[in-house]
Enzyme design. Structure first.
Site, PDB file in Angstrom:
ATOM      1  N   GLY A 191       4.546  -9.676  98.094  1.00 39.53           N
ATOM      2  CA  GLY A 191       3.608  -9.350  97.018  1.00 39.53           C
ATOM      3  C   GLY A 191       3.599 -10.395  95.935  1.00 39.53           C
ATOM      4  N   THR A 231       9.797  -3.853  96.123  1.00 41.37           N
ATOM      5  CA  THR A 231       8.797  -4.917  95.941  1.00 41.37           C
ATOM      6  C   THR A 231       7.933  -4.601  94.725  1.00 41.37           C
ATOM      7  OG1 THR A 231       8.759  -5.375  98.305  1.00 41.37           O
ATOM      8  CG2 THR A 231       6.881  -6.146  97.021  1.00 41.37           C
ATOM      9  N   GLU A 235       7.530  -6.600  91.245  1.00 41.14           N
ATOM     10  CA  GLU A 235       6.221  -7.097  90.792  1.00 41.14           C
ATOM     11  C   GLU A 235       5.814  -6.460  89.466  1.00 41.14           C
ATOM     12  OE1 GLU A 235       5.183  -9.672  92.045  1.00 41.14           O
ATOM     13  OE2 GLU A 235       6.250  -9.653  93.949  1.00 41.14           O
ATOM     14  N   TRP A 246      16.157 -16.718  88.020  1.00 36.76           N
ATOM     15  CA  TRP A 246      16.487 -18.158  88.051  1.00 36.76           C
ATOM     16  C   TRP A 246      15.474 -18.978  87.262  1.00 36.76           C
ATOM     17  CZ3 TRP A 246      14.920 -15.252  92.259  1.00 36.76           C
ATOM     18  CH2 TRP A 246      13.652 -15.537  92.772  1.00 36.76           C
ATOM     19  N   ASP A 257      15.112 -17.803  82.258  1.00 33.88           N
ATOM     20  CA  ASP A 257      14.164 -16.681  82.356  1.00 33.88           C
ATOM     21  C   ASP A 257      13.894 -16.062  80.985  1.00 33.88           C
ATOM     22  OD1 ASP A 257      16.549 -15.413  81.893  1.00 33.88           O
ATOM     23  OD2 ASP A 257      16.377 -13.997  83.547  1.00 33.88           O
ATOM     24  N   THR A 262      20.923 -12.284  81.350  1.00 35.54           N
ATOM     25  CA  THR A 262      20.951 -12.625  82.776  1.00 35.54           C
ATOM     26  C   THR A 262      21.543 -14.029  82.872  1.00 35.54           C
ATOM     27  OG1 THR A 262      18.690 -13.475  82.640  1.00 35.54           O
ATOM     28  CG2 THR A 262      18.958 -11.211  83.399  1.00 35.54           C
ATOM     29  N   GLN A 265      21.013 -19.149  86.437  1.00 37.43           N
ATOM     30  CA  GLN A 265      21.059 -19.070  87.910  1.00 37.43           C
ATOM     31  C   GLN A 265      20.227 -20.197  88.489  1.00 37.43           C
ATOM     32  OE1 GLN A 265      20.598 -15.076  89.400  1.00 37.43           O
ATOM     33  NE2 GLN A 265      19.746 -15.745  91.352  1.00 37.43           N
TER      34      GLN A 265
HETATM   35 ZN    ZN Z   1       8.777 -12.375  91.974  1.00 38.85          ZN
END
Ligand code: ZN
Length: 422
Positions: A191, A231, A235, A246, A257, A262, A265
């Site tokens: 997606g 998914t 999304e 990342w 990000d 977080t 990465q």
């Molecule tokens: Zn994505």
């Protein structure tokens, strides 16, 4: 993480470096880059929106999060199917709403699998979703459109969001989160979504998900390891302004990000690593947050949004996605006992087809007529710019049972109970 990096990151989108050799579960970054190339004005618009959202997080969020209740965002699903298997059932579509609500409220049954080191920053995002119950014309709906098509891989074209091109026009993108369920490609893509302010054209705003990955029952149940409806969780994160953990591309440790909790990465994670998983950007301690919904691990391995991601999503909800909050698409599910009504004549009552309602207090004013079912769910909304003396409303599309009819104008509310018989 810091505000200089994201401007740099957006410039990166315009560079030809987007090396992705392996199969891509999610094409959000590629679609966004393509949209920026086709419409460069979006880059600046998007950067400005980002600045505003960061400002909101810094200045408004602490007060907001301490005071506000959960928000509910409406979803309409457009099924564009070529084979019977792609015409997924209503039950499968509704199973996705449950997954979204569990994941976004940290009610997912696997939330306990989040490693202890990340439990303190695993967030209840205080965002919920509902399947639209009122269509753009104000009529009752199950929040699903279906169209049989012949075009293969319509999700790889620009046709999915256009009825005349063979797809399906969106419902008002400012009032509904449009989800198109259709074939994407055979290269492993599950997606993609449009982060706020990046859709080109605006009609394409929303997300596209291949039918076998939507929901967690029916055909989705066979789609191991992408079989748990994550998914759409992933999304929806993009739609609400989250980047992959990342960063916006696979650009290594220099890319962020824009979320502080977080860990840095290098690139996407696959399968299900064991904790702690380190990489060359975070090579010690708790390692990377591979179990985040915005990574690429298997559905049964991703378990959390972070507190920083929650702030980013709520900044989008209270910024570029604000119009969703005033949508009556699902209506507010309210406790109808809390409404104090000035009794009004509604007749015939019981009825099967229509009602007539006197509006002695409302003549000439703007008003909104809302019908709730017994669970408090909005099943019909009608807006009047000049309210007539008597309102006639068709109710033949509504289910049998007790309803509450409410006419609201200014601070006044009138109406009454209505029994619909079949
Ligand atoms: Zn994505």
């Amino acid at each position: 993480m810091n505000s200089k990096n994201f401007l740099y990151a957006f410039l990166l989108f315009l560079s030809p470096m987007l090396a992705m050799a392996q199969s891509q579960k999610c094409k959000t970054s590629e679609i966004r880059q393509q949209n920026f190339l086709e419409n460069p004005a979006l880059v600046e618009q998007r950067a400005k929106a980002e600045v505003q959202m960061q400002k909101w997080i810094a200045e408004e969020y602490p007060t907001y999060v301490a005071q506000k209740d959960v928000v509910t965002l409406p979803i309409v699903v457009h099924v564009l199917w070529r084979t019977q298997a792609q015409n997924i059932s209503e039950a499968q579509i509704l199973s996705q709403i449950e997954v979204l609500n569990e994941d976004f409220r940290k009610m997912n049954s696997d939330a306990g699998n989040t490693p202890a080191a990340f439990q303190a920053i695993a967030a209840d995002a205080e965002i919920e979703f509902c399947q639209a119950s009122v269509d753009p014309a104000g009529n009752p709906t199950n929040g699903i459109t279906r169209r049989q098509i012949t075009q293969e891989f319509i999700g790889d074209t620009e046709d999915w969001y256009s009825t005349s091109a063979g797809g399906q026009d969106p419902w008002d993108n400012s009032k509904y989160i449009n989800v198109w369920i259709c074939e994407i490609d055979d290269q492993g893509t599950l997606g993609f979504a449009t982060p706020p302010g990046t859709a080109n054209p605006p009609a394409s705003d929303g997300m596209v998900i291949a039918p076998e990955f939507y929901g967690n029952i029916g055909t989705a149940a066979q789609s191991v390891p992408n079989h748990l409806g994550r998914t759409a969780t992933h999304e929806m994160g993009h739609y609400l302004n989250l980047e992959h953990v990342w960063g916006p591309t696979n650009g290594g440790c220099g890319e962020d990000d824009f979320v502080a909790d977080t860990p840095n990465q290098n690139q996407d994670s696959f399968g299900c690593p064991s904790f702690p998983e380190t990489d060359n950007c975070t090579n010690g301690g708790n390692g990377i947050q591979y179990m985040n919904f915005l990574d690429y691990v298997d559905d049964n391995c991703m378990t959390m949004f972070s507190e920083g991601q929650k702030a980013r999503m709520l900044a989008a909800v209270n910024g570029p996605r604000l119009s969703l909050l005033s949508s009556t698409a699902c209506g507010l599910t309210i406790n109808t006992n809390d409404i104090t009504l000035v009794p009004t004549t509604i007749y015939p009552n019981p009825t099967a087809n229509f009602i007539i309602m006197d509006t002695p207090l409302a003549v000439g004013q703007e008003s909104v007529l809302t019908i709730f079912d017994i669970s408090g769910k909005v099943v019909l909304v009608q807006n009047y710019s000049v309210t007539p003396e008597m309102i006639k409303v068709k109710v033949e599309g509504l289910n049998a049972g007790i309803h509450l009819v409410e006419l609201r104008f200014g601070n006044n509310v009138q109406g009454g109970k209505l029994l619909i018989e079949k």
